[in-house]
Design an enzyme around this catalytic site. Structure first.
Site, PDB file in Angstrom:
ATOM      1  N   LYS A 109       6.098 -12.868   0.484  1.00 48.02           N
ATOM      2  CA  LYS A 109       6.102 -13.455  -0.680  1.00 48.02           C
ATOM      3  C   LYS A 109       7.729 -14.251  -0.956  1.00 48.02           C
ATOM      4  O   LYS A 109       7.579 -15.431  -1.526  1.00 48.02           O
ATOM      5  CB  LYS A 109       5.846 -12.537  -1.931  1.00 48.02           C
ATOM      6  CG  LYS A 109       4.329 -12.076  -2.202  1.00 48.02           C
ATOM      7  CD  LYS A 109       4.073 -11.740  -3.701  1.00 48.02           C
ATOM      8  CE  LYS A 109       2.670 -11.091  -3.648  1.00 48.02           C
ATOM      9  NZ  LYS A 109       2.525 -10.281  -4.819  1.00 48.02           N
ATOM     10  N   LYS A 197      -5.288 -12.772   5.239  1.00 47.59           N
ATOM     11  CA  LYS A 197      -6.404 -12.151   4.383  1.00 47.59           C
ATOM     12  C   LYS A 197      -6.637 -13.132   3.281  1.00 47.59           C
ATOM     13  O   LYS A 197      -5.746 -14.009   3.127  1.00 47.59           O
ATOM     14  CB  LYS A 197      -5.893 -10.916   3.657  1.00 47.59           C
ATOM     15  CG  LYS A 197      -4.936 -11.055   2.635  1.00 47.59           C
ATOM     16  CD  LYS A 197      -4.534  -9.723   1.623  1.00 47.59           C
ATOM     17  CE  LYS A 197      -3.593 -10.387   0.578  1.00 47.59           C
ATOM     18  NZ  LYS A 197      -3.310  -9.474  -0.492  1.00 47.59           N
ATOM     19  N   LYS A 200      -5.847 -15.015  -3.539  1.00 49.16           N
ATOM     20  CA  LYS A 200      -5.718 -16.271  -4.492  1.00 49.16           C
ATOM     21  C   LYS A 200      -4.408 -16.792  -4.362  1.00 49.16           C
ATOM     22  O   LYS A 200      -4.576 -18.338  -4.647  1.00 49.16           O
ATOM     23  CB  LYS A 200      -5.744 -15.540  -5.931  1.00 49.16           C
ATOM     24  CG  LYS A 200      -4.869 -14.359  -6.175  1.00 49.16           C
ATOM     25  CD  LYS A 200      -5.396 -13.835  -7.570  1.00 49.16           C
ATOM     26  CE  LYS A 200      -4.941 -12.254  -7.286  1.00 49.16           C
ATOM     27  NZ  LYS A 200      -5.827 -11.224  -8.165  1.00 49.16           N
TER      28      LYS A 200
HETATM   29  P1  TYM Z   1      -4.256  -7.251  -5.844  1.00 47.16           P
HETATM   30  O1  TYM Z   1      -4.416  -7.668  -7.243  1.00 47.16           O
HETATM   31  O2  TYM Z   1      -3.592  -8.236  -5.126  1.00 47.16           O
HETATM   32  O3  TYM Z   1      -5.626  -6.876  -5.392  1.00 47.16           O
HETATM   33  C1  TYM Z   1      -6.430  -5.889  -5.950  1.00 47.16           C
HETATM   34  C2  TYM Z   1      -7.173  -5.116  -4.917  1.00 47.16           C
HETATM   35  O4  TYM Z   1      -7.986  -5.790  -3.938  1.00 47.16           O
HETATM   36  C3  TYM Z   1      -7.683  -5.585  -2.605  1.00 47.16           C
HETATM   37  N1  TYM Z   1      -7.690  -6.974  -1.918  1.00 47.16           N
HETATM   38  C4  TYM Z   1      -8.568  -6.960  -0.879  1.00 47.16           C
HETATM   39  N2  TYM Z   1      -9.540  -6.385  -0.295  1.00 47.16           N
HETATM   40  C5  TYM Z   1      -9.953  -6.885   0.875  1.00 47.16           C
HETATM   41  N3  TYM Z   1      -9.876  -8.017   1.235  1.00 47.16           N
HETATM   42  C6  TYM Z   1      -9.163  -8.894   0.726  1.00 47.16           C
HETATM   43  N4  TYM Z   1      -8.821 -10.122   1.209  1.00 47.16           N
HETATM   44  C7  TYM Z   1      -8.191  -8.621  -0.382  1.00 47.16           C
HETATM   45  N5  TYM Z   1      -7.228  -8.928  -1.228  1.00 47.16           N
HETATM   46  C8  TYM Z   1      -6.838  -8.239  -2.322  1.00 47.16           C
HETATM   47  C9  TYM Z   1      -6.305  -5.093  -2.810  1.00 47.16           C
HETATM   48  O5  TYM Z   1      -6.056  -4.413  -1.523  1.00 47.16           O
HETATM   49  C10 TYM Z   1      -6.360  -4.442  -3.954  1.00 47.16           C
HETATM   50  O6  TYM Z   1      -6.926  -3.214  -3.784  1.00 47.16           O
HETATM   51  N6  TYM Z   1      -0.420  -4.110  -6.202  1.00 47.16           N
HETATM   52  C11 TYM Z   1      -1.858  -4.338  -6.562  1.00 47.16           C
HETATM   53  C12 TYM Z   1      -2.480  -3.530  -7.796  1.00 47.16           C
HETATM   54  C13 TYM Z   1      -2.132  -2.483  -8.266  1.00 47.16           C
HETATM   55  C14 TYM Z   1      -2.398  -1.296  -7.635  1.00 47.16           C
HETATM   56  C15 TYM Z   1      -1.778  -0.319  -8.495  1.00 47.16           C
HETATM   57  C16 TYM Z   1      -3.489  -0.977  -6.860  1.00 47.16           C
HETATM   58  C17 TYM Z   1      -1.166  -2.284  -9.035  1.00 47.16           C
HETATM   59  N7  TYM Z   1      -0.718  -0.902  -9.303  1.00 47.16           N
HETATM   60  C18 TYM Z   1      -1.837   0.798  -8.320  1.00 47.16           C
HETATM   61  C19 TYM Z   1      -3.834   0.568  -6.652  1.00 47.16           C
HETATM   62  C20 TYM Z   1      -2.902   1.226  -7.420  1.00 47.16           C
HETATM   63  C21 TYM Z   1      -2.290  -5.671  -5.977  1.00 47.16           C
HETATM   64  O7  TYM Z   1      -1.268  -6.727  -6.296  1.00 47.16           O
HETATM   65  O8  TYM Z   1      -3.594  -5.716  -5.767  1.00 47.16           O
END
Ligand code: TYM
Length: 336
Positions: A109, A197, A200
């Protein structure tokens, strides 16, 4: 019964990767589930308040449309439980700069910001955000954190922080959580560049399917997905990453193994293969979209959902405040 926890940002429209990697496996789960809309994480990068307002609600409506049960599961807005921030600060003071700068997501990032901006104004939020994530988790003492593979390093940091604090204060302040990934679908790749991956924030939006994409857009994106010249539908991550990714998407939606998906497509041309994957994605997302738009236009249902989110947050607050109390006591801040 295990306690499972996960969070998803409310930055923008959810993607097919979020759905298959993080949400779908949790629908109808028998275990106790804590699932929050990580709105505080959405302000780690520049944001627009009107969009945030809209995205928070849309994310909640999408969860509901995907079939998550708001009464059985603890689904809530992260910002409604201020303890997330309280623990965040304490953990921040037990972390060091080096371990945060080593996070791959921070490197990715921040490199995007440095390309755009020669004066290098990297938002501090993207550096410290894994600490907030650790706080989100440790507050509720979950057995398992369910995430996609991209979050692995953040869960490891969470475990390190928890172990460090337990050791320093000679108390089991935190449970050390395990992390779990789906067998299939824990890393859905970009359709145009299957080296990275699906996300968004990827520049080429043709590689990312958003849950609310139109049928036409979904079909176009899948039909133009990058494959190879072998014309053999086979799961081979190294030599056929694009085809393997489409097989993963197909088998995750159909709830079948990759081997069964391969068998299903034996002898098929890529054009026919892609068409069938597109049909499958369209039909899955259409079900979600239909419920979403119905809910969005239903004021009563929307209000009911908001009330339930608030009720869930109040319940979570009780658990979270117990953890904060124990942490404050351990570090020498007894306030009662
Ligand atoms: P975020 O919002 O980027 O993504 C949310 C969840 O989706 C999964 N994910 C994917 N899985 C498979 N293939 C993909 N291309 C893909 N893109 C995203 C992510 O692995 C995630 O599980 N920091 C985290 C959100 C968060 C969180 C937490 C998660 C905040 N606090 C505590 C677990 C526990 C995030 O930005 O995910």
């Amino acid at each position: 019964m295990k306690r499972i926890l996960t969070g998803i940002q409310s930055t923008n429209n959810l993607t097919l990767g979020n759905y298959l990697g993080a949400i779908k496996p949790l629908i109808d789960i028998k275990d106790e589930l804590y699932l929050f809309i990580a709105d505080l994480h959405s302000i780690t990068v520049p944001f627009n308040p009107d969009e945030l307002r809209e995205n928070r609600i849309n994310t909640a409506l999408l969860y509901k449309s995907m079939g998550l049960d708001f009464e059985k599961n603890k689904i809530f807005f992260q910002s409604c439980v201020p303890e997330h921030n309280q623990l965040n600060y304490v953990l921040l003071c037990h972390s060091n700069l080096g371990e945060l700068q080593r996070m791959t997501q921070f490197k990715d990032k921040s490199s995007k910001f440095s390309q755009e901006n020669k004066t290098l104004t990297i938002p501090t939020g993207i550096l410290v955000y894994p600490i907030l994530m650790a706080a989100d988790i440790l507050l509720y003492k979950p057995d398992i954190v369910h995430v996609g593979k991209d979050q692995k390093q953040h869960i490891e940091l969470t475990r390190n922080l928890a172990e460090r604090m337990n050791k320093k204060y000679k108390k089991e302040l935190f449970k050390i959580p395990e992390h779990s990934f789906n067998k299939v679908g824990s890393k859905i790749l970009d359709l145009q560049n299957p080296e990275i991956k699906m996300s968004k924030s990827n520049e080429n939006k043709k590689g990312t399917i958003f849950i609310l994409d139109s049928e036409g857009d979904i079909r176009k994106k899948i039909m133009s997905a990058k494959t190879d010249s072998l014309d053999n539908v086979k799961y081979d991550e190294e030599n056929q990453p694009g085809v393997s990714n489409l097989l993963t998407i197909y088998s995750s939606i159909k709830n079948i193994s990759i081997t069964d998906a391969e068998k299903h497509f034996i002898g098929k041309k890529y054009g026919d293969f892609k068409r069938e994957v597109a049909d499958t994605v369209v039909s899955e997302l259409k079900k979600i979209q239909d419920v979403f738009y119905e809910l969005k236009n239903n004021k009563v249902e929307k209000e009911k959902l908001m009330k339930q989110l608030k009720k869930n947050a109040d319940e979570c607050k009780k658990i979270a405040s117990e953890t904060i109390k124990a942490v404050y006591e351990a570090i020498g801040m007894n306030n009662e």
